[in-house]
Design a protein around this motif. Structure first.
Motif: not given
Length: 939
Positions: A344-351
């Motif tokens: 989830l944090t990875r997704l927030e970092q991507v967009d």
């Protein structure tokens, strides 16, 4: 004296935020304070804490003047004396009792602190099932009726259930009332509220003149501790203080609208065993599997880290193994999660436009592993069953009212039930079937969404570990056995898993579904579920067999084989002794290997998957002890030969798991590059005598070398384990070999007078023609189907004067019928080579032909092992000398092709009475002919 209040009493006042005061505000008035430092001169040596030196004076059970400690009478003299109820100790003495559990984190405490440590109390002097219950009560504190005072103190608190802790107040000797309570029902399980300065407002009733404060711990066993210091009763909150109870945090209504029509739900189960899912009634999970795939994988054994929740969930959420994310247990002492964040944090970092949501009750999961989704809900409740209900309810609200892109729903009760009753209990069955019903609720909510027809949902599910008996954390098969479920999206629909999907595959599967390009710099170690294997070893998956000398394997352990992948070879020098499965290099399922002997680290080769190559002299020696008579394990696994140019680069990469158990034993391992000019290079080696005991766990390795500059055109890689005894093992997987091959644009190009599949008989010229520059040598050689050279059919020309080489009038009639391969090769002065392989069939045998005459018809059955070209029948005179008429034939221009033909024709009409000869013939594809005759009389 205060006594512990009942759990049913509500909180007297809600927690309020700490209030900041600058120097111009009215100064706070302190009516009471206590730091326990007056006890410094009364401290004594350890009694039951035997590992603390007796010279260390660090604790006392005697409270300061006016203070009292009341222990439940049932505690008696049980447990460690130092921690029998509330006691008083220096922070260093307390921290020395047991490290790594946060006692040392109480930096705000100094001098002497008050401690209630049921965890340490339970560790000695046989408390058994005795509950810990103790109250620390202050002296009377003068107060003014109708006023509000603030109880300020420093606190270091940890809990698991069923521990309950509270701050109570009593006015003018009345019954105590609870100001706040810490418990599983209020905070959830595994709560760490450490090194905090707390402030609790207290409204003094009208007419009251005094109050007493009580710090209570009750219903505790081995459930951790509470320490307090620097207590004061003030007119205002202490600067920087915070309320005792954490802020309730965000809610489902806070989930923002997302940006993607492709969406992911990951259901993160704790402690749910795969075999029980197959045994119990789980229709909702079964339905998801039928629309996708579900199967078994395995997590690491204790060589990498114990099979506990911390790293199990970290594997699932981060997409990397424990040696990368560094969460090897539940203490999270040195995590690397920021480098490998949850999905989830990875997704927030991507967009940041992605809408991300999680809900969980296990606080370490929220504190350490799920970092920064848009909304992260910490559930609290009386039991994991209750908090699972809350998590599902919040997820249903999000699905029904919001537009999330990615959701993580953690369900805890499988683990809680397994610990309480075992995974074989009726209670565990009830829990698993309840969890399945909750899955059904989530799926139904997805299907009921207003935009469901326009959305593409991927549902993922897995578990952090299995169970053996009441627990987990060890190397056992049932503890390490995890499972993955993927349904929807682009996941191929097969029902059962097409490969051994691992915990680390969950995150990349979710990212890929949401259209995120996975950056190699992220270092993810999983693959999207459904990805096809490119590993040559995995081509053997359908060839694995059952045990021979090994004991029967547990379910889902796979099998083994000595068969090699295409063009791979094993040079076997190991004596025909010992355990058959491990007599030299073998190919097997990784769990087949791990369950041969648990507890020696085999189960941590988790970067490998599906079929792996194993050389295990330790297991080989377990039948008959062949090494006692001097036998040794010696086996080399060779890759296929592949093209390389002289001086070209050869790159080798693979996964390996290598162990030398005992120093001084001459086990030797090496990776070798071998060339067709007879030279070789050692790329890597280990030796038990020179290197001692080694354990190189679960490692990706890569080597690069340069081919010799001489007459080199081929290279292969060998993995040799020799001098092996009862001392270690080696496993490899996913080999990749890349060599600088000759440039095909300038390498010699060969054509031949033969076409692939040509059928040959008798004598025939065979030629090769070469196009290229600086041609140095030509070579032609015929091989049998098993790769044996045919000495009579070969040719060689050095420094050719023409562009061709001819083998004149090759006599194929001397060769046995069957398949052969011509290998034509040419070499240029640059060292570049060309090669052409042509498969041919030698057929010198005549076809078979049966002729029958009946009812005015000619019946024929023709057979040939290679194929039939044509069948014909003609009518001759009685002497078989003069052709009278054609009876019939197959096409002269189109070959029959089949290996058997049945047919016939009617005799010509109007034949005069007399005797005739029918002559029939068959020709096969290579030109061999057979003729048969028969007479027929016309009345």
């Amino acid at each position: 004296m205060l006594t512990a209040g009942c759990l049913g009493i509500g909180l007297l006042l809600p927690a309020t935020p700490a209030m900041a005061h600058d120097s111009e505000d009215l100064a706070a008035t302190t009516s009471f304070s206590e730091d326990f430092d007056s006890l410094s001169g009364s401290l004594g040596p350890s009694v039951h804490e035997t590992h603390i030196p007796k010279t260390t004076l660090g604790w006392t059970s005697t409270a300061p003047t006016g203070w009292t400690v009341a222990n439940d009478a049932s505690m008696g003299a049980k447990g460690k004396s130092e921690w029998r109820g509330w006691t008083f100790a220096t922070p260093s003495f307390w921290a020395a009792a047991q490290g790594g559990q946060g006692r040392e984190d109480f930096a705000k405490g100094s001098g002497v602190v008050a401690v209630a440590d049921n965890d340490e109390w339970d560790d000695g002097n046989n408390p058994g099932e005795q509950l810990f219950a103790s109250t620390l009560t202050s002296p009377s504190v003068a107060v003014t009726g109708g006023s509000t005072v603030h109880v300020n103190f420093d606190s270091n608190y940890r809990q698991t259930g069923p521990q309950v802790a509270a701050l109570e107040v009593s006015f003018d000797g009345a019954a105590p009332e609870r100001l706040f309570e810490y418990s599983t029902a209020v905070l959830g399980d595994q709560v760490y509220l450490q090194d905090r300065t707390l402030t609790q407002p207290v409204t003094v009733p009208a007419g009251a003149t005094s109050m007493k404060l009580g710090w209570v711990i009750e219903k505790a066993t081995n459930d951790w501790y509470w320490a307090v210091d620097n207590i004061s009763v003030d007119s205002e909150p202490r600067a920087g203080a915070e309320p005792p109870l954490p802020d309730p945090g965000p809610q489902p209504s806070d989930v923002p609208d997302g940006i993607s029509s492709r969406k992911v739900l990951f259901i993160d189960f704790d402690g749910v065993r795969f075999d029980k899912l197959t045994e119990y009634a789980t229709p909702n999970i079964d339905a998801l599997a039928a629309k996708g795939q579900m199967g078994v994988g395995y997590m690491q054994d204790n060589a990498l880290g114990p099979t506990v929740s911390g790293h199990g969930h970290a594997n699932l959420l981060s997409g990397v193994w424990v040696d990368k994310h560094r969460s090897p247990d539940n203490n999270f002492a040195n995590p690397n999660i920021e480098a490998y964040p949850d999905v989830l944090t990875r997704l927030e970092q991507v967009d940041p436009g992605f809408s991300t949501f999680s809900t969980a009750d296990w606080k370490p999961l929220n504190d350490h592993l799920i970092l920064r989704p848009d909304v992260k809900i910490q559930q609290t409740g009386a039991s994991p069953a209750a908090t699972d209900e809350q998590s599902v309810a919040d997820a249903l609200e999000v699905l029904g009212t919001r537009n999330p892109d990615a959701m993580v729903v953690y369900l805890h009760n499988g683990d809680a039930t397994g610990h309480s009753y075992t995974a074989e209990s009726p209670q565990y069955k009830t829990t698993i079937e309840k969890l399945d019903a909750q899955v059904g609720e989530l799926v139904a909510a997805i299907e009921a969404r207003e935009a469901a027809s326009d959305e593409d949902w991927l549902i993922l599910a897995s578990t952090d570990h299995g169970f053996t008996g009441y627990g987990h954390g060890g190397d056992q098969h049932l503890t390490r056995m995890i499972w993955t479920l993927a349904s929807g999206g682009d996941v191929p629909v097969s029902g059962t898993a097409t490969r051994q999907w691992r915990q680390v595959d969950i995150a990349p599967t979710a990212l890929a579904h949401l259209g995120v390009d996975i950056d190699p710099e992220w270092g993810l170690e999983g693959v999207p579920i459904g990805t096809a294997s490119t590993d040559p070893f995995d081509t053997l998956a359908g060839s694995l067999g059952d045990v021979v000398d090994e004991a029967a394997k547990p379910s889902f352990s796979g099998g083994w084989t000595k068969q090699t992948p295409n063009d791979w070879q094993i040079d076997e020098q190991t004596p025909d002794l010992g355990v058959a499965e491990y007599r030299g290099w073998s190919f097997m399922d990784g769990e087949f290997w791990a369950t041969s002997e648990e507890g020696q680290g085999r189960g941590s080769f988790v970067r490998a998957r599906d079929v792996i190559a194993v050389a295990d002299p330790d297991e080989w020696n377990d039948k008959g002890n062949p090494t006692a008579s001097g036998a040794r394990f010696d086996s080399t696994l060779y890759s296929p030969w592949q093209d390389v140019r002289p001086g070209g680069t050869v790159d080798v990469s693979f996964l390996q798991h290598y162990r030398q158990i005992t120093a001084g034993v001459p086990q030797h391992a090496e990776v070798i590059a071998e060339y067709d000019d007879g030279t070789s290079q050692v790329l890597w080696s280990r030796d038990g005598v020179t290197d001692g005991a080694l354990f190189e766990i679960n490692q990706p390795v890569a080597f690069s070398t340069t081919a010799p500059a001489g007459d080199v055109s081929k290279v292969r890689i060998g993995w040799r384990l020799s001098d092996g005894a009862n001392n270690g093992y080696w496993a490899v997987d996913a080999p990749e070999i890349r060599a600088d091959a000759p440039d095909p644009a300038i390498a010699p190009v060969i054509t031949s007078s033969l076409t692939d599949g040509a059928i040959l008989r008798g004598r025939a010229d065979v030629s090769m023609t070469v196009a290229g520059e600086g041609l140095q040598a030509f070579h032609a050689q015929l091989y049998t189907a098993d790769g044996t050279q045919v000495p009579s059919v070969k040719g060689y020309q050095w420094e050719p004067s023409t562009d061709s080489l001819t083998l004149p009038a090759v006599d194929f009639s001397t060769l046995a019928d069957g398949e052969y391969t011509f290998v034509f090769s040419a070499k240029a002065t640059s060292g570049l080579r060309g090669e052409l392989k042509v498969k041919v069939v030698v057929d010198n045998s005549r076809p078979g032909l049966d002729l029958t005459l009946a009812d005015g018809r000619v019946g024929l059955v023709a057979t040939d092992a290679v194929g039939i070209r044509r069948v014909a029948a003609n009518l001759y005179d009685a002497a078989n000398a003069k052709l009278l008429k054609a009876i019939g034939s197959t096409s002269a221009s189109t070959a029959i092709g089949a290996t058997e033909w049945t047919g016939g024709w009617a005799l010509p009409n109007g034949l005069a009475s007399g005797t005739y000869t029918v002559r029939a013939a068959v020709t096969d594809l290579s030109g061999n002919t057979r003729t048969v005759t028969s007479t027929v009389t016309v009345p």
